[in-house]
Design an enzyme around this catalytic site. Structure first.
Site, PDB file in Angstrom:
ATOM      1  N   LYS A   1       3.038   5.899  -2.838  1.00 54.28           N
ATOM      2  CA  LYS A   1       4.161   6.755  -3.191  1.00 54.28           C
ATOM      3  C   LYS A   1       4.423   6.763  -4.695  1.00 54.28           C
ATOM      4  O   LYS A   1       4.851   7.782  -5.248  1.00 54.28           O
ATOM      5  CB  LYS A   1       5.413   6.322  -2.417  1.00 54.28           C
ATOM      6  CG  LYS A   1       5.297   6.525  -0.911  1.00 54.28           C
ATOM      7  CD  LYS A   1       5.020   7.989  -0.553  1.00 54.28           C
ATOM      8  CE  LYS A   1       5.051   8.223   0.946  1.00 54.28           C
ATOM      9  NZ  LYS A   1       4.862   9.645   1.310  1.00 54.28           N
TER      10      LYS A   1
ATOM     11  N   ALA B   1       0.831  -1.202   0.000  1.00 52.99           N
ATOM     12  CA  ALA B   1       0.000   0.000   0.000  1.00 52.99           C
ATOM     13  C   ALA B   1       0.865   1.250   0.000  1.00 52.99           C
ATOM     14  O   ALA B   1       0.618   2.209  -0.745  1.00 52.99           O
ATOM     15  CB  ALA B   1      -0.945  -0.003   1.200  1.00 52.99           C
ATOM     16  N   TYR B   2       1.874   1.256   0.845  1.00 66.11           N
ATOM     17  CA  TYR B   2       2.802   2.391   0.902  1.00 66.11           C
ATOM     18  C   TYR B   2       3.497   2.579  -0.444  1.00 66.11           C
ATOM     19  O   TYR B   2       3.605   3.701  -0.955  1.00 66.11           O
ATOM     20  CB  TYR B   2       3.817   2.150   2.011  1.00 66.11           C
ATOM     21  CG  TYR B   2       4.789   3.282   2.230  1.00 66.11           C
ATOM     22  CD1 TYR B   2       4.436   4.383   3.006  1.00 66.11           C
ATOM     23  CD2 TYR B   2       6.065   3.248   1.677  1.00 66.11           C
ATOM     24  CE1 TYR B   2       5.329   5.421   3.221  1.00 66.11           C
ATOM     25  CE2 TYR B   2       6.970   4.273   1.884  1.00 66.11           C
ATOM     26  CZ  TYR B   2       6.595   5.365   2.653  1.00 66.11           C
ATOM     27  OH  TYR B   2       7.490   6.391   2.861  1.00 66.11           O
ATOM     28  N   SER B   3       3.962   1.492  -1.035  1.00 68.96           N
ATOM     29  CA  SER B   3       4.638   1.568  -2.334  1.00 68.96           C
ATOM     30  C   SER B   3       3.701   2.099  -3.404  1.00 68.96           C
ATOM     31  O   SER B   3       4.076   2.964  -4.213  1.00 68.96           O
ATOM     32  CB  SER B   3       5.152   0.186  -2.738  1.00 68.96           C
ATOM     33  OG  SER B   3       6.125  -0.293  -1.835  1.00 68.96           O
ATOM     34  N   ALA B   4       2.481   1.600  -3.420  1.00 73.11           N
ATOM     35  CA  ALA B   4       1.504   2.044  -4.415  1.00 73.11           C
ATOM     36  C   ALA B   4       1.170   3.517  -4.232  1.00 73.11           C
ATOM     37  O   ALA B   4       1.065   4.281  -5.209  1.00 73.11           O
ATOM     38  CB  ALA B   4       0.235   1.194  -4.311  1.00 73.11           C
TER      39      ALA B   4
END
Length: 246
Positions: free
Chosen positions: A157, A152-155
């Protein structure tokens, strides 16, 4: 080239602690008047912040209505906004993507991605009407590479990086420059949300063999927000100690 921020007004979201506070301190040191935006600004006095904030604004950046109210209150208090730093964010759980809790996924995207759009949505018309401005969005190396177990964090950002590119092209002739920084892991209190294994794995990817420091983020953001950065927009500045060279 002029790196002074004298006379400029800056908003920094998520500025009560961590990276945001480091950025706010540097902008203040370089001459800006600084508005601290955070979910909770109680106790944000000069002793804790390290400087006297020009405006303290409680705001839920995951709510467009809250952002809209906060921006209006900041303009009323400080007269205008020249610089916006979208720093507020959360990490979310560290779990495989197929086990990621749906409510946590939605919360991470709301805070880390939607908030950037909301803040830009209210700030850009103001900056265009005033003849210019600077926006710096805090993304992450995770948005470039995609990091396992923090999908989720990667998506979110990655979305910040793509949004920045899109908006920058739209604003290129309006003297509103919008760029990103993409840090590797920074030593902050957010380490408490991560496992030791995740922290060590992240450090091992950094060729310099150390974590990024908050002051280093502040210095980069201050330069991007200054008149010295005059012909770069839509770019993602690396802060990864050699991990990303693109």
């Amino acid at each position: 080239m002029n790196h002074s921020l004298d006379g400029q007004v800056a908003i920094v979201t998520g500025a009560a602690r961590g990276i945001g506070l480091g950025i706010a301190r540097k902008l203040k040191a370089d001459g800006a008047r600084v508005a601290i935006w955070d979910l909770d600004v109680a106790g944000c006095d000069a002793q804790r912040l390290g400087f006297e904030a020009d405006h303290l604004q409680p705001v839920d950046v995951a709510s467009y209505e809250s952002v809209e109210r906060a921006f209006g209150a900041t303009v009323e208090a400080l007269g205008r906004v020249d610089i916006l730093v979208n720093n507020a964010g959360i990490n979310g759980p560290v779990v495989p993507s197929w086990e990621y809790p749906v409510d946590a996924w939605q919360r991470v995207l709301a805070v880390d991605l939607n908030s950037v759009f909301y803040c830009c949505r209210v700030a850009i018309p103001h900056m265009r009407a005033r003849g210019g401005g600077r926006i710096v969005n805090v993304a992450s190396i995770a948005g470039k590479e995609g990091v396992q177990y923090i999908s989720a964090y990667s998506a979110a950002k990655a979305g910040v990086i793509a949004f920045t590119k899109s908006a920058a092209k739209e604003l290129a002739r309006d003297n509103v420059l919008i760029n990103c920084v993409a840090p590797a892991m920074v030593e902050t209190e957010l380490f408490r949300e991560m496992s030791d294994q995740h922290i060590e794995a992240s450090k091992a990817k950094i060729p310099m063999g150390r974590f990024l420091q908050v002051d280093e983020v502040g210095s980069m953001v201050s330069w991007i927000a200054s008149p010295a950065c005059s012909f770069t927009t839509g770019f993602t500045f690396d802060l990864t100690g050699g991990r990303a060279t693109y």
